[in-house]
Scaffold this motif. Sequence first.
Motif, PDB file in Angstrom:
ATOM      1  N   ASN A 216       0.869  -1.176   0.000  1.00  0.00           N
ATOM      2  CA  ASN A 216       0.000   0.000   0.000  1.00  0.00           C
ATOM      3  C   ASN A 216       0.901   1.221   0.000  1.00  0.00           C
ATOM      4  O   ASN A 216       2.052   1.145   0.431  1.00  0.00           O
ATOM      5  CB  ASN A 216      -0.895  -0.002   1.254  1.00  0.00           C
ATOM      6  N   ASP A 217       0.411   2.357  -0.493  1.00  0.00           N
ATOM      7  CA  ASP A 217       1.221   3.566  -0.399  1.00  0.00           C
ATOM      8  C   ASP A 217       0.714   4.428   0.757  1.00  0.00           C
ATOM      9  O   ASP A 217      -0.453   4.383   1.120  1.00  0.00           O
ATOM     10  CB  ASP A 217       1.244   4.343  -1.716  1.00  0.00           C
ATOM     11  N   VAL A 218       1.621   5.192   1.352  1.00  0.00           N
ATOM     12  CA  VAL A 218       1.285   5.974   2.541  1.00  0.00           C
ATOM     13  C   VAL A 218       0.827   7.360   2.095  1.00  0.00           C
ATOM     14  O   VAL A 218       1.596   8.317   2.048  1.00  0.00           O
ATOM     15  CB  VAL A 218       2.472   6.054   3.511  1.00  0.00           C
ATOM     16  N   SER A 219      -0.455   7.437   1.764  1.00  0.00           N
ATOM     17  CA  SER A 219      -1.059   8.710   1.383  1.00  0.00           C
ATOM     18  C   SER A 219      -1.847   9.338   2.528  1.00  0.00           C
ATOM     19  O   SER A 219      -1.994  10.557   2.585  1.00  0.00           O
ATOM     20  CB  SER A 219      -1.964   8.531   0.161  1.00  0.00           C
ATOM     21  N   ASP A 220      -2.369   8.519   3.448  1.00  0.00           N
ATOM     22  CA  ASP A 220      -3.239   9.020   4.510  1.00  0.00           C
ATOM     23  C   ASP A 220      -2.727   8.703   5.915  1.00  0.00           C
ATOM     24  O   ASP A 220      -3.488   8.774   6.876  1.00  0.00           O
ATOM     25  CB  ASP A 220      -4.655   8.446   4.340  1.00  0.00           C
ATOM     26  N   GLY A 221      -1.471   8.328   6.048  1.00  0.00           N
ATOM     27  CA  GLY A 221      -0.920   8.019   7.360  1.00  0.00           C
ATOM     28  C   GLY A 221      -0.672   6.535   7.520  1.00  0.00           C
ATOM     29  O   GLY A 221      -1.419   5.698   6.996  1.00  0.00           O
ATOM     30  N   LEU A 222       0.372   6.178   8.264  1.00  0.00           N
ATOM     31  CA  LEU A 222       0.740   4.774   8.418  1.00  0.00           C
ATOM     32  C   LEU A 222      -0.372   3.952   9.050  1.00  0.00           C
ATOM     33  O   LEU A 222      -0.626   2.821   8.635  1.00  0.00           O
ATOM     34  CB  LEU A 222       2.014   4.663   9.270  1.00  0.00           C
ATOM     35  N   ALA A 223      -1.058   4.501  10.044  1.00  0.00           N
ATOM     36  CA  ALA A 223      -2.121   3.748  10.708  1.00  0.00           C
ATOM     37  C   ALA A 223      -3.243   3.418   9.735  1.00  0.00           C
ATOM     38  O   ALA A 223      -3.756   2.297   9.711  1.00  0.00           O
ATOM     39  CB  ALA A 223      -2.662   4.535  11.898  1.00  0.00           C
ATOM     40  N   SER A 224      -3.628   4.385   8.908  1.00  0.00           N
ATOM     41  CA  SER A 224      -4.709   4.175   7.950  1.00  0.00           C
ATOM     42  C   SER A 224      -4.324   3.151   6.890  1.00  0.00           C
ATOM     43  O   SER A 224      -5.114   2.258   6.550  1.00  0.00           O
ATOM     44  CB  SER A 224      -5.079   5.505   7.287  1.00  0.00           C
ATOM     45  N   GLU A 225      -3.105   3.253   6.367  1.00  0.00           N
ATOM     46  CA  GLU A 225      -2.686   2.338   5.314  1.00  0.00           C
ATOM     47  C   GLU A 225      -2.503   0.921   5.863  1.00  0.00           C
ATOM     48  O   GLU A 225      -2.824  -0.058   5.191  1.00  0.00           O
ATOM     49  CB  GLU A 225      -1.378   2.819   4.678  1.00  0.00           C
ATOM     50  N   ALA A 226      -1.995   0.808   7.101  1.00  0.00           N
ATOM     51  CA  ALA A 226      -1.866  -0.510   7.722  1.00  0.00           C
ATOM     52  C   ALA A 226      -3.234  -1.135   7.942  1.00  0.00           C
ATOM     53  O   ALA A 226      -3.424  -2.342   7.747  1.00  0.00           O
ATOM     54  CB  ALA A 226      -1.109  -0.384   9.041  1.00  0.00           C
ATOM     55  N   ARG A 227      -4.209  -0.316   8.333  1.00  0.00           N
ATOM     56  CA  ARG A 227      -5.567  -0.835   8.530  1.00  0.00           C
ATOM     57  C   ARG A 227      -6.146  -1.342   7.219  1.00  0.00           C
ATOM     58  O   ARG A 227      -6.826  -2.372   7.192  1.00  0.00           O
ATOM     59  CB  ARG A 227      -6.470   0.245   9.131  1.00  0.00           C
ATOM     60  N   GLU A 228      -5.902  -0.650   6.125  1.00  0.00           N
ATOM     61  CA  GLU A 228      -6.414  -1.114   4.834  1.00  0.00           C
ATOM     62  C   GLU A 228      -5.842  -2.489   4.484  1.00  0.00           C
ATOM     63  O   GLU A 228      -6.561  -3.349   3.962  1.00  0.00           O
ATOM     64  CB  GLU A 228      -6.086  -0.090   3.743  1.00  0.00           C
ATOM     65  N   ILE A 229      -4.560  -2.697   4.760  1.00  0.00           N
ATOM     66  CA  ILE A 229      -3.963  -4.015   4.530  1.00  0.00           C
ATOM     67  C   ILE A 229      -4.590  -5.044   5.454  1.00  0.00           C
ATOM     68  O   ILE A 229      -4.951  -6.160   5.034  1.00  0.00           O
ATOM     69  CB  ILE A 229      -2.440  -3.956   4.732  1.00  0.00           C
ATOM     70  N   ALA A 230      -4.752  -4.695   6.748  1.00  0.00           N
ATOM     71  CA  ALA A 230      -5.315  -5.624   7.723  1.00  0.00           C
ATOM     72  C   ALA A 230      -6.718  -6.055   7.331  1.00  0.00           C
ATOM     73  O   ALA A 230      -7.064  -7.247   7.382  1.00  0.00           O
ATOM     74  CB  ALA A 230      -5.315  -4.983   9.106  1.00  0.00           C
ATOM     75  N   GLU A 231      -7.549  -5.109   6.937  1.00  0.00           N
ATOM     76  CA  GLU A 231      -8.938  -5.423   6.594  1.00  0.00           C
ATOM     77  C   GLU A 231      -9.022  -6.209   5.296  1.00  0.00           C
ATOM     78  O   GLU A 231      -9.824  -7.140   5.172  1.00  0.00           O
ATOM     79  CB  GLU A 231      -9.753  -4.132   6.514  1.00  0.00           C
ATOM     80  N   ALA A 232      -8.193  -5.860   4.309  1.00  0.00           N
ATOM     81  CA  ALA A 232      -8.220  -6.589   3.037  1.00  0.00           C
ATOM     82  C   ALA A 232      -7.699  -8.016   3.200  1.00  0.00           C
ATOM     83  O   ALA A 232      -8.152  -8.930   2.503  1.00  0.00           O
ATOM     84  CB  ALA A 232      -7.401  -5.839   1.991  1.00  0.00           C
TER      85      ALA A 232
END
Length: 331
Positions: A216-232
């Motif tokens: 994922n690319d860090v466009s909205d903050g590390l926490a947000s991008e990590a969550r997108e990976i976690a949920e996907a």
Amino acid sequence: MDEFALIRRLTGGRTGKEGAVGRGVVVGIGDDAAVVEPTPGRQMVLTCDSMVEIVDFLPWTMDDASIGWKAMAQNVSDLAAMGAEPRYALCALAAPKGFPTERLEALYAGLYACADAYGVAIVGGDMSTSPERVSVTVTAIGEVEAGRALLRSGARAGDVVFATGPLGLSAAGLDWLLRREAGGGERWAPLVAAHRRPRPRPAAGRALLGLATSLNDVSDGLASEAREIAEASGVRLVLDGAAIPVDAALAAYAAFAGRDALEFILGGGEDYELVGTVPAAKAGELLAALRAAGAAPAIVGVVAAGEPGVDLARPDGTTEPLGRRGYTHFE
């Protein structure tokens, strides 16, 4: 100046077979649509992002050329997050009547500067008026080997989490610009540059093919991008607060501003570094590949089984669920 004269002026005569050598452009700017030749054995990767004045940028924190640069950079970063090679772009601009042509030229100069830096051929777009504010939208097209695109959904328990470079610098630069304090800005010039002229990581994305399990690319903050990976991926990511690198300039600014540097990293965004996961056994190989691609990577956490989400393991031994933080347009 009518629309067509303005197009000619902003594109600087880049019409016809613009960038045809090595870029596969058959028909570029100047016709009803562009014609390009995809590379055999590859799949096309397409993305689109808009920058709207006041919503996505502020006229007192961004110069016009940097607006153009960033509009292109955020799209290049989306392609990088898929492991794709950037190839083409379409740009749509809307500006109020009477908006100075010289400012539009500066914006387009920034667009072309970023496009040229990453091998992107701008092959067309659109131009219109807007009621009050400027907006620029870029559609970017890249290519990746068939079946090899990197997704958010491949993380597995036992993987480790990596980032391709330091985070939080852009958010700190914006924080300084919003203060609008007189003097002292030279000290924070690297942070301001990180905000205005971010450098996406397509070479790193290419280096990660066959190694990373998610990206994922860090466009909205590390926490947000990590969550997108976690949920996907259906997993839980645990970020290690002690392992997340803190750039020296960010650390100095955080102390100056009385802020926690991790807050800039976790909730800031617009760094356009990459975050992803890799099997622990391949971590060393991945770090070496990223360094060879010009990145400064670090292992910043682990992937665990459990309810999808993100935890932060702080240096004091406590663990904090991060919840939803980071930038969102509709919050």
